[in-house]
Design a protein around this motif. Structure first.
Motif, short mmCIF file in Angstrom:
data_model
loop_
_atom_site.label_atom_id
_atom_site.label_comp_id
_atom_site.label_asym_id
_atom_site.label_seq_id
_atom_site.Cartn_x
_atom_site.Cartn_y
_atom_site.Cartn_z
N VAL A 195 50.43 -39.94 -7.99
CA VAL A 195 49.74 -38.66 -8.18
C VAL A 195 48.28 -38.90 -8.50
N SER A 196 47.97 -40.10 -9.02
CA SER A 196 46.57 -40.43 -9.31
C SER A 196 45.71 -40.37 -8.06
N ASN A 197 46.35 -40.44 -6.89
CA ASN A 197 45.58 -40.34 -5.64
C ASN A 197 45.00 -38.95 -5.45
N ALA A 198 45.42 -37.99 -6.28
CA ALA A 198 44.87 -36.64 -6.20
C ALA A 198 43.37 -36.64 -6.45
N ILE A 199 42.88 -37.69 -7.12
CA ILE A 199 41.44 -37.79 -7.35
C ILE A 199 40.69 -37.81 -6.03
N GLY A 200 41.28 -38.43 -5.03
CA GLY A 200 40.60 -38.55 -3.75
C GLY A 200 41.25 -37.76 -2.62
N GLU A 201 42.52 -37.37 -2.79
CA GLU A 201 43.25 -36.77 -1.67
C GLU A 201 43.69 -35.33 -1.91
N GLY A 202 43.52 -34.82 -3.12
CA GLY A 202 43.87 -33.44 -3.37
C GLY A 202 45.36 -33.23 -3.53
N PRO A 203 45.82 -31.96 -3.35
CA PRO A 203 47.22 -31.62 -3.61
C PRO A 203 48.23 -32.39 -2.75
N GLN A 204 47.81 -32.92 -1.61
CA GLN A 204 48.76 -33.62 -0.76
C GLN A 204 49.30 -34.88 -1.45
N ALA A 205 48.63 -35.32 -2.51
CA ALA A 205 49.12 -36.47 -3.26
C ALA A 205 50.47 -36.16 -3.93
N LEU A 206 50.72 -34.88 -4.24
CA LEU A 206 52.00 -34.51 -4.84
C LEU A 206 53.14 -34.72 -3.85
N VAL A 207 52.91 -34.34 -2.60
CA VAL A 207 53.90 -34.59 -1.57
C VAL A 207 54.10 -36.08 -1.38
N VAL A 212 56.90 -41.27 -1.89
CA VAL A 212 56.77 -42.62 -2.41
C VAL A 212 57.93 -42.95 -3.36
N SER A 213 58.43 -41.95 -4.09
CA SER A 213 59.59 -42.19 -4.96
C SER A 213 60.80 -42.66 -4.15
N THR A 214 61.02 -42.06 -2.99
CA THR A 214 62.13 -42.51 -2.15
C THR A 214 61.85 -43.90 -1.61
#
Length: 304
Positions: A195-207, A212-214
């Motif tokens: 989710v830390s990728n939200a810094i650079g990628e926005g809400p799509q980091a949640l998806v 990534v968990s799987t």
């Protein structure tokens, strides 16, 4: 009477103290007999936060602005500064932590066998990752960019597996959790870390975190299949290299390989959901009890 009552109270106090000691022993009992220092799961979460600060912080400090391009890494310099340097630093951090904990012998190997069919998880991921590489797009890139891309795959595989399947899995295992819970919790932490990728990628980091968990669960199974962390490092590194092969250069270019990766990921999720109860080895039946030996007849004494 007073002395007897005091003795009873003192005895009960000692029992309560012993119960508290036993409770503390149960919390630390899983670490007894294991080499190295103890790292509890709350402290592991703190470690993960520091690990992410290292990656994101260095990325902000030395990274280049690539917002002008649709590519994640339009140039060799952007790949080096935005990815290789921060992830390389995270590898140093993870290796230093394992050294301080004294866990290298434990981290490098993992003894938790699975049934034979689970071997198809790493096999299928390796095959699809190789087939899915965007060779045509990479052929149009500079040699330095392709070389750095391959190094990035290696760095990601080593760094993330060392932190999450190396340290994380053993933290939860030392806490006395079952293999199912070890897999679940380590994979969830792995996904949430992205989710830390939200810094650079926005809400799509949640998806991305959910997907990534799987993937984290797949890499956990690779760990159990191989019995060494080297196998998930290899699978993870090649898997991400295949994904990144579409995202480098001035003009990123998707390929059929991306579709293969998506199809395999969805297929593995379905298969593992359906066969989740057949991952652990079949229980070994108890050996039949030996027949009772009849007692020898009594021998009368001599001269009777």
């Amino acid at each position: 009477m007073g002395d007897g009552t005091d003795a009873i109270r003192e005895g009960r106090g000692q029992e309560r103290g012993q119960d508290q000691d036993r409770g503390q022993d149960q919390g630390q009992g899983q670490d007894r007999g294991r080499p190295g220092r103890r790292l509890s799961w709350p402290w592991f979460l703190v470690v993960v936060v520091v690990y992410l600060v290292v990656i994101q912080g260095l990325g902000l400090l030395v990274g280049l602005d690539t917002s002008y391009s649709d590519s994640a890494f339009p140039t060799t310099e952007s790949l080096v500064r935005n990815a290789l340097i921060p992830i390389g630093a995270s590898i140093v951090f993870g290796a230093a932590l394992v050294t301080w904990l004294g866990w290298w012998s434990e981290v490098l190997t993992y003894r938790a066998p699975v049934r034979r069919w689970v071997r198809w998880v790493p096999i299928s991921m390796l095959v699809v990752a190789l087939v899915g590489l965007n060779f045509g797009h990479l052929a149009d890139q500079s040699v330095s960019l392709v070389a750095c891309l391959l190094l990035l795959g290696l760095f990601v595989g080593v760094g993330e597996e060392l932190m999450f399947r190396g340290i994380g899995v053993h933290v939860f295992r030392r806490a006395g959790l079952t293999e199912g819970k070890v897999a679940l919790y380590s994979s969830l932490v792995f996904g949430l870390a992205h989710v830390s990728n939200a810094i650079g990628e926005g809400p799509q980091a949640l998806v991305q975190a959910v997907l990534v968990s799987t993937s984290g669960y797949f890499f956990y199974l690779c760990l159990r299949v191989g019995g060494t962390i080297l196998l998930p490092m290899l699978v993870h590194g090649l898997w991400d290299t295949s994904l990144f092969s579409n995202l480098v250069g001035d003009e990123p270019q998707a390929s059929l390989g991306m579709l293969l990766i998506i199809v395999l990921q969805a297929s593995l999720i379905v298969v593992l959901l359906l066969r989740r109860r057949t991952i652990e080895p079949a229980p070994v039946p108890d050996a039949p009890a030996a027949p009772a030996v009849p007692a020898a007849p009594a021998v009368p004494p001599v001269g009777s």
